[in-house]
Design a protein around this motif. Sequence first.
Motif, short mmCIF file in Angstrom:
data_model
loop_
_atom_site.label_atom_id
_atom_site.label_comp_id
_atom_site.label_asym_id
_atom_site.label_seq_id
_atom_site.Cartn_x
_atom_site.Cartn_y
_atom_site.Cartn_z
N THR A 358 -36.57 -52.42 -74.12
CA THR A 358 -38.02 -52.23 -74.15
C THR A 358 -38.74 -53.39 -73.46
O THR A 358 -39.70 -53.19 -72.71
N VAL A 359 -38.25 -54.60 -73.69
CA VAL A 359 -38.93 -55.80 -73.13
C VAL A 359 -38.52 -56.05 -71.68
O VAL A 359 -39.36 -56.36 -70.83
N CYS A 360 -37.23 -55.90 -71.38
CA CYS A 360 -36.71 -56.30 -70.07
C CYS A 360 -36.58 -55.16 -69.08
O CYS A 360 -36.55 -55.39 -67.86
N GLY A 361 -36.44 -53.92 -69.58
CA GLY A 361 -36.25 -52.80 -68.67
C GLY A 361 -34.99 -52.97 -67.84
O GLY A 361 -33.91 -53.19 -68.37
N SER A 362 -35.13 -52.89 -66.52
CA SER A 362 -33.98 -53.04 -65.63
C SER A 362 -33.70 -54.48 -65.23
O SER A 362 -32.77 -54.75 -64.48
N ASP A 363 -34.51 -55.41 -65.74
CA ASP A 363 -34.32 -56.83 -65.43
C ASP A 363 -33.31 -57.46 -66.39
O ASP A 363 -33.23 -57.08 -67.56
N ARG A 364 -32.57 -58.43 -65.90
CA ARG A 364 -31.67 -59.17 -66.77
C ARG A 364 -32.49 -60.08 -67.69
O ARG A 364 -33.46 -60.69 -67.26
N ILE A 365 -32.06 -60.18 -68.94
CA ILE A 365 -32.75 -61.04 -69.88
C ILE A 365 -32.62 -62.51 -69.44
O ILE A 365 -31.56 -62.94 -68.98
N THR A 366 -33.70 -63.25 -69.57
CA THR A 366 -33.70 -64.68 -69.25
C THR A 366 -34.38 -65.43 -70.38
O THR A 366 -34.91 -64.83 -71.33
N GLU A 367 -34.42 -66.73 -70.27
CA GLU A 367 -35.09 -67.55 -71.28
C GLU A 367 -36.58 -67.23 -71.38
O GLU A 367 -37.19 -67.42 -72.44
N ASP A 368 -37.17 -66.73 -70.31
CA ASP A 368 -38.60 -66.38 -70.32
C ASP A 368 -38.90 -65.23 -71.27
O ASP A 368 -40.04 -65.08 -71.72
N HIS A 369 -37.89 -64.42 -71.57
CA HIS A 369 -38.10 -63.24 -72.42
C HIS A 369 -37.97 -63.57 -73.92
O HIS A 369 -38.34 -62.74 -74.76
N LEU A 370 -37.42 -64.71 -74.27
CA LEU A 370 -37.05 -64.98 -75.66
C LEU A 370 -38.21 -64.86 -76.63
O LEU A 370 -38.06 -64.34 -77.74
N SER A 371 -39.40 -65.32 -76.24
CA SER A 371 -40.56 -65.27 -77.13
C SER A 371 -41.02 -63.84 -77.43
O SER A 371 -41.77 -63.61 -78.37
N GLN A 372 -40.56 -62.89 -76.63
CA GLN A 372 -40.95 -61.48 -76.80
C GLN A 372 -39.88 -60.68 -77.54
O GLN A 372 -39.99 -59.46 -77.66
N LEU A 373 -38.84 -61.34 -78.02
CA LEU A 373 -37.70 -60.65 -78.64
C LEU A 373 -37.50 -61.13 -80.08
O LEU A 373 -36.57 -61.90 -80.36
N PRO A 374 -38.35 -60.70 -81.00
CA PRO A 374 -38.25 -61.19 -82.39
C PRO A 374 -36.95 -60.82 -83.08
O PRO A 374 -36.45 -61.58 -83.92
N TYR A 375 -36.37 -59.66 -82.75
CA TYR A 375 -35.12 -59.29 -83.43
C TYR A 375 -33.95 -60.14 -82.95
O TYR A 375 -33.07 -60.50 -83.73
N LEU A 376 -33.95 -60.51 -81.68
CA LEU A 376 -32.94 -61.43 -81.16
C LEU A 376 -33.05 -62.77 -81.88
O LEU A 376 -32.04 -63.36 -82.28
N SER A 377 -34.27 -63.25 -82.06
CA SER A 377 -34.49 -64.50 -82.80
C SER A 377 -33.98 -64.36 -84.23
O SER A 377 -33.35 -65.29 -84.77
N ALA A 378 -34.23 -63.21 -84.84
CA ALA A 378 -33.78 -62.98 -86.21
C ALA A 378 -32.26 -62.98 -86.30
O ALA A 378 -31.67 -63.52 -87.25
N VAL A 379 -31.60 -62.38 -85.32
CA VAL A 379 -30.12 -62.39 -85.27
C VAL A 379 -29.61 -63.82 -85.21
O VAL A 379 -28.66 -64.19 -85.92
N PHE A 380 -30.22 -64.63 -84.37
CA PHE A 380 -29.81 -66.03 -84.21
C PHE A 380 -29.97 -66.81 -85.51
O PHE A 380 -29.04 -67.48 -85.98
N HIS A 381 -31.15 -66.70 -86.12
CA HIS A 381 -31.42 -67.48 -87.33
C HIS A 381 -30.61 -67.00 -88.53
O HIS A 381 -30.17 -67.81 -89.35
N GLU A 382 -30.39 -65.70 -88.64
CA GLU A 382 -29.56 -65.19 -89.73
C GLU A 382 -28.12 -65.66 -89.56
O GLU A 382 -27.42 -65.94 -90.55
N THR A 383 -27.66 -65.78 -88.33
CA THR A 383 -26.31 -66.30 -88.09
C THR A 383 -26.23 -67.77 -88.47
O THR A 383 -25.25 -68.21 -89.09
N LEU A 384 -27.25 -68.54 -88.14
CA LEU A 384 -27.28 -69.94 -88.54
C LEU A 384 -27.29 -70.07 -90.07
O LEU A 384 -26.68 -70.98 -90.63
N ARG A 385 -28.00 -69.16 -90.72
CA ARG A 385 -28.07 -69.22 -92.18
C ARG A 385 -26.69 -68.95 -92.80
O ARG A 385 -26.21 -69.71 -93.64
N LYS A 386 -26.06 -67.88 -92.38
CA LYS A 386 -24.80 -67.50 -93.00
C LYS A 386 -23.62 -68.33 -92.50
O LYS A 386 -22.67 -68.59 -93.24
N HIS A 387 -23.67 -68.75 -91.24
CA HIS A 387 -22.55 -69.48 -90.63
C HIS A 387 -23.04 -70.80 -90.03
O HIS A 387 -22.85 -71.06 -88.84
#
Length: 519
Positions: A358-387
């Motif tokens: 939805t955010v990137c379409g046909s573009d490869r994800i880059t660091e510029d997209h990170l602020s627009q990807l809350p679920y990716l951030s949630a995956v990262f932080h939940e992994t830090l929490r559990k592991h």
Amino acid sequence: MEMMGMEIERILENPFNTAIVIISVSSMVFIILLGKSFVNRGVKMSVSSDVPSVPRVPGLPLLGNLLQLKEKKPYKTFTKWSEVYGPIYSIQLGSSHLIVLNNSNVAKEAMVTRFSSISTRKLSNALTILTYDKCMVATSDYNEFHKTVKKYIMTYLLGSNAQKRNRNIRETMLENVVCCFNAHIKHNPLQAVNFRKIFESELFGLALKQAIGRDVQSLYVEELGTTLTRNEIFHILVLDMMEGAIEVDWRDFFPYLKWVPNNKVEANIRKLDFRRFAVMKTLIKEHKKQNEGKKEMNSYLDFLLSEVNTMTENQLAMLLWEPIIESSDTTLISTEWALFELAKDPARQDRLYQEIQTVCGSDRITEDHLSQLPYLSAVFHETLRKHSPVPIIPIRYVHEDTQIGGYNIPAGTEIIVNLYGCNRDSNQWENSEEWIPERFLDNRYDPHDIYKTMAFGAGKRICAGALQAMLISCTSIGRLVQEFEWRLEAGQEEDIDTVGLTTHKLHPLHAILRTRCQL
């Protein structure tokens, strides 16, 4: 005396079997240890009598709680004890009196509010040798040396401006990873890929490029009398050091028995240290030779050589080695566990993929997209929490009477922050044993706060590499899910064992990959 030392060393193949040692030594040592115990009690009485003392976990005379921690996963035992004794309690490890903190509130109070009283590090014998007696940002006391070298590493490597300057190195690393996975699918489409083997190697390459300006395929080390391959260099600088750092020496728990030899353990640590320094000094020597007369700065080593005039050769080698090992290991842990959890949970993996589409379409994800990807951030932080890559924060020493969590903490005490326990506190985390990224989509969590889980510490000693770890791990997780569908190899769902005292996955992630689409 030498024969006695050899016999004790033979008996103590299990470092926690310390009772046998105590029986073997002279009665004078008993008196000293008991005297130390009475002194400690006197110190405790010097603090405010109106404030309660910390609850204490019952233990054995002299040994305290040592034998209760022999399972080699102390952070798990600490967490179980917190259910009985509360989020803050005291334990005795030989002649050392420790306070264990097991939830975020008391941990933040210790690391932020009471920081001035507990800013001194307490290192094991192994870490004292391997850190050149605290000559690292991560393990040094909070003094002028720490402030100076932290400024160095933030200015050239880990600060926001440095991250912008080094972005091309991170992007090259990720492209190399993707190329390796594509090559594997092309030649072995039905065979599981060893994620760690590829990602670990590329992370090491990134660390070397940032530290000395180039990757290294081989190196002749005169002090070792041999030419090392890249893999051997990685073992000496990273893997061997991680093993050595968690080496248990029973004398750490009985300072008054340091006169009893433990030659096998100490000789092994000094061998690892010698090999590490031999490689680092050779890398520095070669760099100076290749860049003689050049004024531009293309690496952290260039920056250090331009800024540092008073440091010894060993100190310079330590400052250069620190970002190599830290970039090569901790980011791997969080990324590998995240992909393991996603491969284990196809529904959540698909949710992340749809968000990226939805955010990137046909573009490869880059660091510029990170602020627009809350679920990716949630995956990262939940992994830090559990592991959490660091389940227990290195011990700090209380050098003046203070209070934490409403309890008296006397000078001379040592503090352990059990991050594993903090991130499994049932009062803060519902279903804490489960991996649920959605919990971080709750409005109570600031989406731009990278310190939600205490995984990076807090206060003035907050992890210097937090921003780089987040950028590398989040972008890697996103890109690898964007390009590949991940499934676990049969039987891996319950493969969650870890290495020793760490949360490093014991067995590498082996996943079946399928290309999603050509970007």
